[in-house]
Design an enzyme around this catalytic site. Structure first.
Site, PDB file in Angstrom:
ATOM      1  N   GLY A  73       0.788  -1.230   0.000  1.00  0.00           N
ATOM      2  CA  GLY A  73       0.000   0.000   0.000  1.00  0.00           C
ATOM      3  C   GLY A  73       0.820   1.280   0.000  1.00  0.00           C
ATOM      4  N   GLU A  97       7.378   5.780  -7.948  1.00  0.00           N
ATOM      5  CA  GLU A  97       8.308   4.999  -8.754  1.00  0.00           C
ATOM      6  C   GLU A  97       7.720   4.476 -10.059  1.00  0.00           C
ATOM      7  OE1 GLU A  97       9.765   1.621  -6.667  1.00  0.00           O
ATOM      8  OE2 GLU A  97       7.808   0.899  -6.087  1.00  0.00           O
ATOM      9  N   ASP A 110       7.199   7.232  -2.707  1.00  0.00           N
ATOM     10  CA  ASP A 110       6.879   5.850  -2.356  1.00  0.00           C
ATOM     11  C   ASP A 110       8.085   4.922  -2.523  1.00  0.00           C
ATOM     12  OD1 ASP A 110       7.011   5.668  -5.115  1.00  0.00           O
ATOM     13  OD2 ASP A 110       5.067   4.676  -5.362  1.00  0.00           O
ATOM     14  N   THR A 112       2.099   3.251  -2.486  1.00  0.00           N
ATOM     15  CA  THR A 112       1.671   4.326  -3.380  1.00  0.00           C
ATOM     16  C   THR A 112       0.320   4.883  -2.956  1.00  0.00           C
ATOM     17  OG1 THR A 112       2.888   3.287  -5.190  1.00  0.00           O
ATOM     18  CG2 THR A 112       1.237   4.932  -5.790  1.00  0.00           C
TER      19      THR A 112
END
Length: 216
Positions: free
Chosen positions: A18, A37, A87, A20
């Protein structure tokens, strides 16, 4: 600690935990610049899941070069953004490399890594999300990304172990370690708010948060 003293927050954890989703939720909260990313853009990733031995080096080098470029752009981004949220930690790239590359490939990778990441910025806070493999597998299946259909539990076990070892020794920034197995910080406002308070309250060292979900 207030949100105004947090200039750079990183969300980390294994595939499917979880990262992102939380980064995006916090981005909405703070009006943040987001550094994500975007694994979907790696052209070697699906091949890696199909044949890890053949595609490991190309997959890992693409991620390393892409993440380094993103961090360079991050330094030049809007300095007036109240908080910047990512992230990924660039150091996590090595965790995957250690698992997927053979010895000679890893030596080459380390040379490239040491050259590219000298100026990687340090976060003001890292939020490390943890969940057991069975939870990760459920979440991966739920999001239905085609290239993830071949991810196996053995690979996730390796990643979880590598992450646990890394964060056990991590001292570069304050770190909030969250048991993310039971909470739903995307769909439950109460779950999100209790996590947010923990984030804002983590000012130094390591802090552990083992929340119970609120009844819906």
């Amino acid at each position: 600690m207030s949100e105004h003293s947090l200039k750079y927050i990183v969300i980390e954890g294994s595939i499917g935990v979880g990262k992102t989703s939380l980064a995006q939720r916090l981005g909405d909260e703070f009006g943040s610049y987001l550094l994500l990313e975007q694994a979907d853009e790696n052209p070697f990733l699906e091949q890696f899941y199909q044949n890890p031995r053949e595609a490991a080096l190309s997959t890992q080098l693409f991620f390393l070069l892409r993440r380094t470029k993103q961090l360079q752009e991050f330094r030049q981004a809007d300095i007036f953004s109240p908080v910047r949220i990512s992230d990924f930690l660039i150091e996590k790239d090595q965790l995957f490399a250690q698992i997927t590359l053979n010895a000679s490939e890893y030596e080459l990778y380390k040379q490239v890594y040491s050259y590219l990441t000298i100026d990687a910025p340090k976060p003001d806070l890292v939020v490390y999300l943890q969940a057991p493999v069975e939870v990760l597998m459920q979440r991966i299946r739920k999001r239905k990304r085609g290239y993830e259909r071949l991810i196996g539990s053995a690979y996730l076990e390796q990643l979880n172990a590598a992450y646990a070892k890394f964060f056990y020794n991590y001292v570069d920034a304050p770190c909030l370690i969250v048991n993310a197995s039971e909470i739903d910080f995307i769909n439950s406002e109460k779950d999100y708010q209790q996590l947010l308070q923990q984030i804002l309250g983590t000012t130094a060292g390591k802090r552990y948060f083992n929340p119970l979900p609120f009844a819906s």
